[in-house]
Design a protein around this motif. Sequence first.
Motif: not given
Length: 232
Positions: A29-33, A37-40
């Motif tokens: 769960v990547s919400k608010t990031k 961060v998603v790319r990494d």
Amino acid sequence: MSDYITTYHSIQNEFKSLTNGQLPILIAVSKTKPYEVVRDAYLQGIREFGENYLPEAIEKFTRLREEFPDAETSVNVHHIGPVQSGTLRKLFGVFSYTHGVGSFSSLSELLKRAEKEKKKIRYFLQTNLTGENTKHGFSLEALLENKIKLAGFQNEYCIWEGFMGMGPSSGDLNETKEVFTKLKNFREEHFPERKLSMGMSGDYPLAVTLGSNFVRIGSKIFGEREYGTHSV
């Protein structure tokens, strides 16, 4: 670059110790990031992401697909917030799954929109087994009363995956176990072909032990969330 994949694999290994059956899909769960961060996480091998805020998710994953075209087919983005009739059109083209369909009106609208967009999405019916006013979703009684009707709520593009359940806001693990067990038994008795989406950072061992097929974990992988102003 932070090491997300090691934690991700560590949680998956924990799943193996909790079940003798098929391992659940771990949604990071990547919400608010931020996008970085998603790319990494993507570069490290994570392919299942969970997002709540639609504009934020659209921005991040459109950008990811522009930078890495393979992400178009290799990444699944899971919408984990409540489905709202006024904004659900934004789900299509970004999300592969939505876990928060909590009313027949939003379900009907989702089906119509899927036909119009001609883009596939899989959905979970959100249940509310705690009786909390702060949670939306179906009661088990309502689902059972509409069992025959529910079978027709699918089309070529909109596919019914299963049920989503959450424990009480208090986080009480005994109550959470009761809720997860009730939903598990209901699924097994009445809808054995459907899957379960249960479990978050604070209660996933219970969920996995009880046979959840999808588990949503954020802070344990990415650290504490950074809440600002978001719109859905």
